[in-house]
Design an enzyme around this catalytic site. Structure first.
Site, PDB file in Angstrom:
ATOM      1  N   PRO A  90     -25.658   4.191 -31.587  1.00  0.00           N
ATOM      2  CG  PRO A  90     -27.945   4.356 -31.120  1.00  0.00           C
ATOM      3  CD  PRO A  90     -26.890   4.842 -32.054  1.00  0.00           C
ATOM      4  NE  ARG A 155     -10.708  13.940 -17.025  1.00  0.00           N
ATOM      5  CZ  ARG A 155     -10.020  13.019 -16.384  1.00  0.00           C
ATOM      6  NH1 ARG A 155      -9.695  11.905 -16.986  1.00  0.00           N
ATOM      7  NH2 ARG A 155      -9.645  13.210 -15.135  1.00  0.00           N
TER       8      ARG A 155
HETATM    9  C1  9D3 Z   1     -34.924   3.115 -33.855  1.00  0.00           C
HETATM   10  C2  9D3 Z   1     -33.759   2.424 -33.308  1.00  0.00           C
HETATM   11  N1  9D3 Z   1     -32.838   3.295 -32.575  1.00  0.00           N
HETATM   12  C3  9D3 Z   1     -31.628   2.534 -32.205  1.00  0.00           C
HETATM   13  C4  9D3 Z   1     -31.690   2.041 -30.788  1.00  0.00           C
HETATM   14  C5  9D3 Z   1     -32.460   4.409 -33.423  1.00  0.00           C
HETATM   15  C6  9D3 Z   1     -31.657   5.469 -32.780  1.00  0.00           C
HETATM   16  C7  9D3 Z   1     -31.911   5.921 -31.499  1.00  0.00           C
HETATM   17  C8  9D3 Z   1     -31.182   6.963 -30.943  1.00  0.00           C
HETATM   18  C9  9D3 Z   1     -30.629   6.037 -33.486  1.00  0.00           C
HETATM   19  C10 9D3 Z   1     -29.901   7.072 -32.939  1.00  0.00           C
HETATM   20  C11 9D3 Z   1     -30.201   7.553 -31.679  1.00  0.00           C
HETATM   21  C12 9D3 Z   1     -29.461   8.710 -31.138  1.00  0.00           C
HETATM   22  N2  9D3 Z   1     -28.311   8.265 -30.359  1.00  0.00           N
HETATM   23  C13 9D3 Z   1     -27.095   8.404 -30.826  1.00  0.00           C
HETATM   24  O1  9D3 Z   1     -26.913   8.934 -31.887  1.00  0.00           O
HETATM   25  C14 9D3 Z   1     -26.003   7.874 -30.062  1.00  0.00           C
HETATM   26  C15 9D3 Z   1     -25.976   7.083 -28.870  1.00  0.00           C
HETATM   27  C16 9D3 Z   1     -27.002   6.557 -28.036  1.00  0.00           C
HETATM   28  O2  9D3 Z   1     -28.209   6.734 -28.241  1.00  0.00           O
HETATM   29  N3  9D3 Z   1     -26.637   5.796 -26.957  1.00  0.00           N
HETATM   30  C17 9D3 Z   1     -25.341   5.554 -26.655  1.00  0.00           C
HETATM   31  N4  9D3 Z   1     -24.353   6.012 -27.389  1.00  0.00           N
HETATM   32  C18 9D3 Z   1     -24.672   6.773 -28.481  1.00  0.00           C
HETATM   33  S1  9D3 Z   1     -23.567   7.417 -29.533  1.00  0.00           S
HETATM   34  C19 9D3 Z   1     -24.717   8.121 -30.481  1.00  0.00           C
END
Ligand code: 9D3
Length: 234
Positions: A90, A155
């Site tokens: 994220p 793609r």
């Molecule tokens: C506790 C704080 N969180 C950050 C907002 C931790 C967290 C939440 C969700 C860490 C990783 C995740 C899992 N998500 C992904 O690995 C991820 C992701 C996403 O949640 N939203 C948009 N793009 C991506 S790319 C990988």
């Protein structure tokens, strides 16, 4: 192109590449997608991949060793001259059509799927070449983001689409949203197809579609319209 994906839930990635354009690209030998389980590179008896955060606090953190060793083992088996290693997180830069075009230029890419627990910072500092997020919402697993990135990149590989022209009119490739489309019947529940589309006048049709695309973009995605994508006439 070869795409290696490092993740904790490889089963999540079992089927998404077995459909549609990605399936066809794989069958044509244009791309190979190889999924690896990070857990296979953890050497202790319980194949532990995470641990408590130094300094305390809630949640767990993915340990660096299995991730480093997985990438090193894959690099040994496959001859990579240039291998961008992309952490899906994220906190990454936003994945857009432009980023997809950039990634599609490489012969190989490696995707590492983040997780709710987060990843030891040394992976970011000393292993990863890029960090990518697919949007401002919270997913529970980076595998979902990997599906999106693989699809958007594959793609764009020359030959992946049926016609070499089909992606030129895609939304976002020209900075505009697509114009409205209609098919038969001419009248459905009293709702009619715009008469210009039935006129047979191809010049008028092209102009109408172009106007609709601009109006739609201005109304729904003024952010796209502002990025200097519109010419003076548009
Ligand atoms: C506790 C704080 N969180 C950050 C907002 C931790 C967290 C939440 C969700 C860490 C990783 C995740 C899992 N998500 C992904 O690995 C991820 C992701 C996403 O949640 N939203 C948009 N793009 C991506 S790319 C990988």
């Amino acid at each position: 192109m070869r795409i290696d994906i490092l993740c904790l839930f490889p089963e999540m990635l079992a089927s998404p590449f077995d459909y549609s354009i990605v399936k066809r690209a794989r069958e044509r030998g244009l791309v190979e997608v190889v999924v690896h389980n990070i857990r296979d590179y953890s050497h202790d008896k319980h194949h532990i991949v995470d641990d408590y955060p130094y300094g305390g606090g809630p949640g767990m953190v993915l340990k660096p060793e299995p991730i480093f060793e997985a990438t090193e083992s894959i690099k040994e088996r496959v001859d990579y001259s240039d291998l961008p290693i992309i952490l899906l997180t994220p906190q990454g830069r936003l994945f857009t059509q432009q980023v997809a075009r950039e990634l599609a230029l490489h012969q190989n890419i490696m995707l590492i799927c983040g997780h709710y627990e987060g990843v030891d910072e040394r992976v970011r500092e000393h292993l990863v070449s890029d960090e990518v997020s697919i949007g401002d919402y919270v997913l529970s697993a980076g595998e979902l983001a990997a599906m999106v990135v693989v699809d958007a990149v594959v793609r764009l590989i020359p030959g992946a689409l049926g016609s070499p022209l089909s992606f030129h009119s895609d939304s976002h490739s020209n900075g505009l949203l697509e114009y409205p489309q209609y098919t038969r019947p001419k009248v459905y529940r009293g709702w009619t197809v715009p008469s210009v589309l039935l006129s047979g006048n191809h010049g008028e049709i092209a102009r109408w579609r172009w106007q609709q695309a601009i109006l739609r973009t201005l109304k729904r995605r003024p952010d796209l319209a502002k990025q200097g994508n519109l010419s003076a006439e548009e």
